[in-house]
Design a protein around this motif. Structure first.
Motif, PDB file in Angstrom:
ATOM      1  N   GLU A   1       0.749  -1.099   0.140  1.00 38.69           N
ATOM      2  CA  GLU A   1       0.056  -0.118   0.047  1.00 38.69           C
ATOM      3  C   GLU A   1       0.885   1.194   0.011  1.00 38.69           C
ATOM      4  O   GLU A   1       0.760   1.873  -0.774  1.00 38.69           O
TER       5      GLU A   1
ATOM      6  N   GLY B   1       3.901   1.423  -0.989  1.00 34.59           N
ATOM      7  CA  GLY B   1       4.556   1.578  -2.169  1.00 34.59           C
ATOM      8  C   GLY B   1       3.674   2.309  -3.415  1.00 34.59           C
ATOM      9  O   GLY B   1       4.119   3.214  -3.739  1.00 34.59           O
ATOM     10  N   ALA B   2       2.397   1.750  -3.228  1.00 31.46           N
ATOM     11  CA  ALA B   2       1.586   2.495  -4.355  1.00 31.46           C
ATOM     12  C   ALA B   2       1.324   4.141  -4.123  1.00 31.46           C
ATOM     13  O   ALA B   2       1.340   4.630  -4.941  1.00 31.46           O
TER      14      ALA B   2
ATOM     15  N   ALA C   1       4.441   6.132  -4.978  1.00 30.40           N
ATOM     16  CA  ALA C   1       4.467   6.117  -6.196  1.00 30.40           C
ATOM     17  C   ALA C   1       3.763   7.498  -6.744  1.00 30.40           C
ATOM     18  O   ALA C   1       4.148   7.813  -7.967  1.00 30.40           O
TER      19      ALA C   1
END
Lengths: 451, 404, 340
Positions: free
Chosen positions: B219, B221-222, B225
């Motif tokens: 989560e 990471g997303a 990004a």
């Protein structure tokens, strides 16, 4: 059922009935009827699982998924359609479905036309990937439009606006379709595989229901589903109900000083009881109908064949029976019954809360019901549903009571006394495990054993 | 044969035990005023509920000890398990409290789903008041409650607007949003995103996180990004929300965090390794005084008043008892009729720890305006009106920056 | 920014968000999955109580950690829980041997079909579920202490001058280290010792092993002990890395099964590989590759979206999707385990 069987069944149901009557006398009739209604629903769930486990020996650890799709169907059938959402989103959804079909057709075409090999593999991968991207973008756009329609109140497509009773049948059909799909994947492998696969697929189904808001609002829940029975508040204001109540309590009313106030006082619990009795009537009808059907089927050649397969698969296969196909039938029929129970449950709750489905309550508890009641015995499974739901509900007040006795009797620090009281609700799980293990060991065929 | 007799004996024993237990319970009844506390003691928010129930019981105990309620009446709180998720079990528990234990009112329930079920199926039909401390779903604003459902937690729709305004005022124009995947988180996130975008901000990504999963690397990471500098976390301080913030700090991904009321707790700051200075958040209430008094009160009784919905639970319990006093009896109707009056102006302001004072004023025919720990102010549909504190973490503590 | 620096940044980004978390999570899954697969290999049933066994062991370890902490004993930069671990392991071994004695042995003697074992393990699961909550409560518990980071993201950025940071937590490093050590020991045990060999023989062909004079009770006992050790290791490491909550541990059961089946059930190597595959798929499938594209693609080419294969909403479902695919395509799993 022979004589002894009938006697046992009567004794067991008599005891449960006694328990309910005691609940009615000591707690309240409303509480007792509330328990009874859920006992009936639990009984239907257990009956469905029994068709899978008791007749075919299939370990279905995905009961939760079938319950949930049954509940979903209740929403889709009964909720009024959200016209605006249809207007903005239906086109996009249709387009994405078309794109999906086209992708599938092209993939199939490539698969058939090209010789097997690396080239075909990559081409198919490419087509599938492209198709996925197109479908996803079309679909995503439509979903965004739908979910933007008054998100705090609707934000989904709504349903068909039909009477909710239709959904009981429809819920069974949808659950059967899901079972057909799961069965294709995992039947034919050994039992443990079906258990693990169904456990996993059930989780996937729940996470789809939780996250696809355009379908049934996801975690935002759908509340206020239409009822098949009258509302208490309406009853309390209706004249006919008032006259019924004043007839029932005529003795008490005559002696009362302020008749209207007493009548109003009486009508509150009476209206609740009336509503619950309506539900009881509906659920009991369904339960009896299913029981008769299930018993018919069990005694028919089909049932005998199922048991033969269960008891000795190899022998049955050698006799030319298609074991996998028969398993699939039992799996689908059982799941349909569970789906029906799921729709009934959502009807009773008046709402659909996908976040509420967890495997302990909706899968493993149903297992305890079947094992305790009697695997392979239809009436036994229903009995198991009654017993276990009763214990499950009453375990909480009883364990609170026990803990209070312990903390009163044994001198201890206030902190540990508090800890004991706070952990009382968790005794439920412990008791369920214990009951399951004891029955499995000392009476493995359950209260009503299969002959 | 033997097995069957064994089972029969077992069943008889169980039923005999149940009879004994129920009659014993019955005898304890009838003297005190019963109040129900329905919360999810098992299930997904089982770690939040003990603190909430304790806080409500603080209020009950305070009133009982004061001897000022209806000429010295005592309150017996009765806990029941809503399971947070299982509407059937919650309904059964509420049914028991209302029709068998004869409670005068219910503090609860907690999760919006079961709260709706209990309200629609049990409380409203029986004419029993429910005051929920934590069901914040906007949908509850419009249920047909016939005046029996109240909540001391405001609807998320309002808080979403406030949080969006706080961020805009601080010059933040792009955020990433993560919410806990239930009706609270989702409803809150919808409201926030709509308000933030309406105010000209942009939301780069919105993702949910599940409670009870433990691992939030993907989560974060997303979210990272997206390239946004600010992360809005709408979750729980002892659950996924904390996990998300911890993982973001570990990865050094965001410069600024903003959180909703479920996250505001000292436990969040203490439970996270790393520096949270500058984290901003919103919390219902307009004044630090009541909240502080509640914390002191709880501490003096050996409880911890700091945690999600604990102050709201205390207020919910207190309101019902003040309503009884205002009407002069412990009837269910009385609670329903007088609750709004004691919650709102005019009247003397009453804060946590001052319930005895409030009861006396009411007994003498005066009026009270219960403020409590969260500055209670009910709108005409019976939910907290929603003035909010804007908080910021300074020196490892939440400090009030302004009132909105 | 030069092209080289960009690719370095991309590399660090991947390491920070994909490689390190997935390695740690994969190690935890692998340890748990090996336990599931061992029980399956020897006792031939899928143990539904494994997640709750893990919670039990972790709970005992936490109690012991608290005792140590209040006595002022610590393990320096490492978490105190490591010192408490043996107690947790011993308690869990006692627990599983007791459940075997009072629950499973009965069915073994009667040679009941495997499904009965599953039902029994569901019973054990329910009881442990209640027991753990009864003893420690349902709350979320943090019991990590000691140094938090081996490398922290901020330090990394400062020392390298890169835009992206890399953080490795002590618990992550510890998880990976302990997992490697435990797995190495396990394989040494299975390959080299007499007991280990007899276990493998028993798993391959029970009847033949019995003919050769292998004591089945002993093999079963050792299998339970190994599963208990692995479960507690997995549970404590997971708890250290994230936090302990009974509810989470029950949920871990499903990824364990997915990993074990993916690897080929009954195959310890397979379970380990399966654990890492499940973890890596979960992280890579839901990772948003936008930032990576920013570093690697020319500036005009970067798309607007997040470049995510699957929304994180479905993260938890990935292990089951893998499971279903394995069932469809290759039911024996990667390492040709038993067909269930």
């Amino acid at each position: 059922m022979d004589e002894e069987d009938i006697r046992k069944a009567l004794t067991a149901f008599g005891l449960i009935g006694l328990g309910l009557v005691l609940t009615g006398l000591l707690q309240s009739w409303n509480a007792a009827l509330g328990v009874l209604n859920l006992c009936l629903i639990s009984g239907v769930m257990a009956l469905g699982l029994n068709i899978q486990w008791g007749y075919a020996g299939l370990f279905n650890a995905g009961v939760m998924a079938f319950t949930a799709v049954g509940g979903m169907t209740a929403v889709l059938v009964s909720y009024p359609p959200v016209v605006e959402a249809w207007q903005v989103g239906a086109g996009g959804l249709l387009a994405s479905v078309l794109a999906l079909v086209v992708t599938a057709l092209v993939t199939g075409f490539v698969y058939r036309r090209l010789p097997a090999g690396r080239k075909r593999f990559w081409l198919i991968t490419l087509v599938a990937l492209l198709g996925y991207l197109v479908v996803r973008s079309l679909f995503g756009e439509a979903v965004q439009l739908i979910e933007a329609v008054n998100p705090a109140r609707t934000g989904f497509l709504g349903g068909l606006g039909l009477p909710i009773l239709f959904s009981w049948l429809a819920g069974g059909l949808v659950a059967a379709a899901l079972a057909w799909f799961i069965g294709r994947i995992s039947l034919g492998l050994r039992a443990d595989y079906l258990a693990i696969a169904t456990l996993g697929i059930a989780e996937i189904v729940i996470s789809i229901l939780k996250n696809e808001d355009w379908l049934v609002r996801g975690v935002k829940n759908v509340t206020g589903l239409p009822r098949p029975v009258p509302y208490e508040v309406e009853l309390q204001q209706s004249d006919w109900f008032a006259s019924v109540i004043s007839w029932v309590y005529s003795g008490r009313l005559e002696n009362a000083a302020d008749q209207r106030a007493v009548l109003a006082e009486l009508m509150i619990p009476a209206s609740s009881i009336f509503v619950k009795l309506c539900y009881t009537g509906l659920f009991a009808t369904v339960t009896l109908l299913l029981l008769v059907l299930a018993n018919r089927v069990a005694q028919a050649p089909w049932g005998r064949m199922m048991r033969a397969i269960r008891d000795n698969e190899a022998a049955a296969a050698a006799m030319g029976k298609d074991v996998v196909a028969r398993h699939r039938q039992a799996f689908i029929v059982g799941s349909a019954v569970i789906g029906l129970a799921g729709a009934m449950l959502t009807t009773l709750d008046g709402q659909f809360t996908p976040g509420g489905y967890n495997p302990l309550r909706y899968t493993f508890l149903v297992w305890v019901m079947v094992i305790v009641g009697g695997s392979g015995h239809n009436l036994g499974a229903i009995l198991g549903g009654f017993i276990i739901w009763f214990v499950w509900v009453e375990a909480e007040p009883v364990s609170l009571f026990v803990m209070r006795q312990i903390t009163d009797l044994i001198p201890m620090e206030p902190a540990s006394a508090y800890h004991l009281m706070a952990s009382a609700p968790h005794m439920r799980h412990f008791v369920m495990g214990l009951v399951l293990l004891l029955v499995l060991r000392y009476s493995p065929r359950g209260v009503l054993a299969e002959k | 044969m033997q097995n069957r007799n064994l089972l029969l004996i077992l069943a008889v024993l169980i039923i005999a035990g149940a009879v004994y237990f129920m009659t014993a319970e019955q005898q304890k009844k009838d003297q005190d005023i019963k109040m129900g506390v329905i919360l999810g003691f098992t299930g997904p928010i089982e770690s939040l509920t003990p603190g909430m129930a304790d806080s409500a019981e603080l209020a009950f105990a305070e009133v009982s000890e004061s001897g000022a309620l209806l000429g010295g009446a005592k309150i017996t709180p009765l806990r029941a398990d809503s399971t947070c998720v299982d509407a059937a079990a919650a309904t059964a528990a509420a049914e028991r409290l209302i029709t068998s234990d004869n409670v005068a009112g219910i503090m609860g329930a907690d999760c919006s789903g079961v709260t709706t079920a209990v309200a629609n199926n049990v409380a409203v039909p029986n004419g029993v008041v429910m005051v929920s401390p934590s069901a914040t779903s906007p949908a509850l604003t419009t249920i047909d409650d016939k005046g029996y459902f109240f909540r001391t937690a405001p609807s998320d729709a309002r808080q979403g607007e406030v949080l969006a305004a706080v961020l805009k005022d601080r010059g933040i124009s792009e955020v990433a949003v993560t919410y806990t995947n239930n009706d609270y988180g989702k409803g809150f996130a919808d409201a926030f995103v709509a308000a933030f975008e309406a105010a000209g901000g942009s939301v780069s990504v919105t993702t949910s996180h599940e409670e009870g999963k433990g691992d939030y690397a993907a989560e974060v990471g997303a979210l990272a990004a997206s390239g946004s500098d600010t992360l809005v976390v709408l979750g729980y301080s002892d659950g996924g929300g904390r996990g998300i913030i911890q993982a973001s700090l570990d990865a050094d991904s965001f410069q600024q965090f903003a959180v909703g009321d479920g996250m505001i707790s000292q436990a969040l700051i203490d439970g996270i390794s790393g520096d949270l200075t500058g984290l901003i958040g919103t919390l219902p209430g307009s004044d630090a005084a009541g909240a502080k008094m509640f914390l002191d009160l709880a501490a003096s009784k050996g409880k911890d008043g700091d945690g999600p919905y604990r102050a709201e639970s205390y207020d919910a319990a207190a309101l019902m008892m003040l309503a009884m006093q205002a009407g002069g009896n412990a009837e269910r109707e009385t609670v329903a009729k007088n609750l709004m009056a004691v919650a709102n102006a005019p009247g003397t302001e009453i804060f946590p720890g001052e319930l005895a004072k409030g009861l006396k004023i009411l007994a003498d025919g005066g009026q009270v305006n219960y403020q409590g720990a969260t500055n209670v102010e009910l709108t005409d549909v019976g939910e907290a009106a929603g003035s909010y504190k804007e908080l910021e973490v300074k020196n490892n503590k939440f400090e009030t920056v302004s009132i909105r | 920014m030069g092209g080289f620096e960009n690719s370095l940044n991309a590399l660090v980004l991947l390491a920070n968000f994909v490689l390190v978390p997935a390695l740690a999570y994969g190690s935890q899954l692998a340890l748990g999955a090996v336990g599931v697969t061992l029980i399956f290999g020897i006792l031939r049933f899928a143990n539904f109580a494994h997640g709750d066994t893990m919670a039990f062991g972790t709970m005992v370890t936490i109690f012991c950690t608290w005792a140590l902490q209040s006595a002022g004993i610590s393990a320096g930069p490492l978490p105190t829980a490591l010192l408490a671990l043996p107690v947790g392991i011993l308690a869990t071994i006692a627990l599983v041997l007791l459940t075997d004695r009072f629950v499973f042995r009965f069915y073994r003697k009667r040679r009941s079909p495997p499904v009965i074992y599953i039902v029994a393990s569901v019973g054990v699961m329910f009881m442990l579920n209640g027991l753990v909550r009864l003893l420690i409560g349902p709350d979320d518990r943090k019991f990590t202490d000691g140094e938090r980071f081996v490398i922290s993201a901020r330090e990394f950025k400062q020392s390298t001058g890169l835009a992206e940071g890399l953080s490795i937590q002590t618990t992550q490093a510890l998880t990976i280290g302990v997992a490697i050590l435990a797995v190495a020991l396990l394989f040494w045990f299975l390959q080299k010792t007499r007991t280990g060999k007899s276990m493998r023989a028993f798993s391959d062909n029970e009847d033949l092993a019995l003919l050769c004079g292998i004591d089945p009770d002993r093999v079963v006992r050792v299998a339970w002990i190994l599963a208990a050790v692995l479960a507690v290791l997995a549970g404590v490491l997971y708890g250290l890395d994230k936090s302990f909550k009974p509810f989470i541990y029950f949920n871990l059961l499903l990824p364990f099964f997915a990993a074990a089946i993916l690897g080929g059930i009954g195959q310890p190597v397979g379970a380990i590989v399966g654990g890492y595959i499940v973890a890596f798929t979960e992280v890579t499938a839901t990772y948003a590759y936008k930032q990576l594209a920013v570093y690697l693609l020319p500036s005009g080419w970067v798309p607007d979206g997040l470049l995510q294969f699957l929304s994180t909403d479905y993260k938890f479902a990935i292990s089951f999707i893998i499971l279903v695919l394995v069932l469809l395509i290759r039911p024996t799993g990667i390492f040709r385990g038993r067909v269930l």
